[in-house]
Design a protein around this motif. Structure first.
Motif: not given
Length: 535
Positions: A291-297, A299-301, A411-420, A450-452
């Motif tokens: 999951i690309n967690v950089t944008a809402p919604p 980004n909500d766990p 390339n899409s996954v590595q560049s975060l050009s996706y949502e799921v 994501w990071s923690s």
């Protein structure tokens, strides 16, 4: 009635075809179905299993795997470890590149420097981070490579200093990114160094030809240090992504080996299980969604937890994959000695709906449509369609599907050009870190945004902890953050490895947890007549 008759007809044709699978080898070559078109043949660049198989045939590191998946000496004939487990000293055997020039410890040190160069942006560079100052060099905080814990003592001795005890370090040394590469040829040829006629390797095979989206042909390397043990002179690796096409090639006798479960039609699995060509065993691999967690919604766990709780994994396995897979509620599969993964989130529609409502989307109202990305594959499409329906029915969420060819998808996954996005991971060594390390902040394989800090701290502590029980306890806590609390990934199932081949003809293959099947180990039980494949 009509569909039942069709199934009977298709199954009848299936058994007629399968009965013809026992014709003798065509020549002194092995034809295998390798999966998607490789993204590259540069061992410092690749990220996928299909290209990894080819690279491990053309290159060899300090260590390598045997057919059982065990680590055995490669270019290093032996190694020693300091009492504290932090210093490895490898003694290289006399060996050469495929052009006849000697292979030295300096070649390894310089190749590792290339792999760690920030400009390479190697996705697997984090595997070197167990080495002193390797991360600092790769992140650009250190420019003097002599301060990295890699030193060629002489032409046949390589010393490696680690940040902490790393019992699986010899397993890391078998990974493609640890392989030496011909730096002089790379400097001369540039990006063309991996093309046929240019590529200089040190493994059991040479690159004879590469026909894009068709096949790669390998021939035996006469200068390989144990060339006398390589018994199949030619190997053809076919680029096939459709399970029906892969099975037809095998069933018609035009391919000897199908290596990936995803290339076997699930419709036939119940019939295939009773055939002598069917081989199945568990291995360390997990099918999951990123999951690309950089944008809402997303980004909500709570939203991510709801998505996970709304997946009926048992039904998906029963109706779609059908290969003996297990539902995955953790990232790390079972089977690693001494480690028990945490229990993640199981199917719970009511809780999923409640969490989505808490996040501000009761019944899915107001939730923006998003896209689920997967790489082209019949089974990936079937899984995505099922999960799309579950999320719509249980959560009221609208999801569209998008498939891409392997290189474009990566390339899409590595560049975060996706949502799921559909993903999978095959363990590189028998330790939870091979899975959990992917989701460190600076890992080239994170690809979620994501990071923690808690997660980072637990894995850092585990890296310098020598006692196995204490170390596994730290990793267990970290994985619980990943699969119970934060969920930048949605584990779906643990793979069951399936291969198709006639064991009465083809030897040198054994089930193992790492799903490693070195080409150099393959042999025909009945030597075929000499012949040369037509490139």
């Amino acid at each position: 009635m009509g569909s039942r008759c069709l199934r009977t007809l298709v199954c009848g044709l299936f058994f007629v075809i399968l009965a013809n699978c026992s014709k003798p080898p065509r020549s002194d070559r092995l034809v295998l179905i390798n999966g998607p078109e490789p993204e590259s043949l540069d061992p410092h660049v690749i990220t996928g299993q299909p290209e990894g198989r080819i690279c491990k045939a053309v290159f060899e590191g300090l260590t390598t795997e045997d057919k059982e998946g065990r680590i055995v000496p490669g270019i290093a004939q032996e190694w020693t470890t300091s009492p504290d487990g932090r210093i490895y000293r490898f003694t290289l055997r006399p060996s050469s590149w495929s052009d006849g020039s000697p292979l030295t410890a300096q070649d390894f040190a310089a190749s590792w420097r290339r792999a760690l160069d920030p400009q390479m942006a190697a996705k697997y560079a984090d595997l070197f981070y167990f080495i002193e100052n390797a991360e600092a060099y790769n992140r650009g905080r250190l420019r003097d490579f002599s301060q990295v814990g890699v030193h060629a003592i002489d032409s046949r001795t390589l010393e490696v200093r680690l940040i902490g005890p790393t019992p699986f370090f010899p397993s890391l040394c078998a990974q493609p990114i640890f392989c030496p590469v011909p730096l002089a040829a790379i400097q001369k040829q540039g990006e063309n160094w991996i093309k046929p006629g240019n590529l200089i390797g040190n493994g059991p095979y040479l690159l004879e030809s590469w026909m894009i989206n068709d096949r790669i042909i390998l021939r035996k390397n006469p200068r390989y240090w144990r060339a006398d043990t390589v018994r199949i002179p030619w190997i053809e690796a076919l680029a096939v992504t459709r399970a029906s096409a892969a099975f037809n090639l095998f069933a018609s006798g035009n391919a000897d080996l199908v290596l990936d479960k995803g290339l076997i039609p699930t419709f036939f699995l119940s019939e295939l299980r009773n055939q002598p060509y069917f081989h199945s065993a568990p291995f360390l691999a997990t099918y999951f969604y990123r999951i690309n967690v950089t944008a809402p919604p997303l980004n909500d766990p709570r939203v991510r937890q709801a998505l996970s709780l709304a997946i009926d994994r048992a039904r998906l396995i029963r109706t779609i994959t059908r290969g003996g897979e297990l539902p995955a509620h953790s990232l790390t599969p079972p089977g690693i000695p001494g480690y028990t993964p945490p229990d993640g989130l199981a199917f719970d529609p009511a809780r999923a709906q409640a969490l989505l409502a808490q996040a501000g989307f009761p019944g899915g109202r107001g939730f923006p449509p998003f896209t689920l990305l997967y790489n082209s594959s019949e089974q990936n499409e079937q899984v995505a369609t099922e999960i799309q329906a579950l999320w719509q029915r249980i959560l009221g969420i609208s999801v569209s599907l998008r498939n891409q060819e392997w290189k474009v998808y990566l390339n899409s996954v590595q560049s975060l050009s996706y949502e799921v996005a559909r993903s999978s991971w095959v363990g590189d060594y028998e330790d939870p870190f091979t899975f959990l390390g992917c989701f460190l902040r600076n890992s080239g394989n994170n690809n979620t945004g994501w990071s923690s800090d808690r997660y980072e701290k637990l894995l850092a502590e585990a890296t310098v902890t020598l006692a196995p029980e204490e170390r596994f306890a730290l990793l267990h806590k970290a994985e619980a953050i990943l699969v119970k609390e934060e969920l930048p990934i949605l584990p779906i199932y643990f793979y069951s490895g399936i291969m198709l081949y006639d064991g009465s003809r083809l030897g040198g293959i054994a089930a193992n947890l790492l799903d490693e099947h070195p080409f150099r180990e393959f042999y025909f039980r009945h030597p075929p007549k000499p012949g040369r494949p037509v490139p």
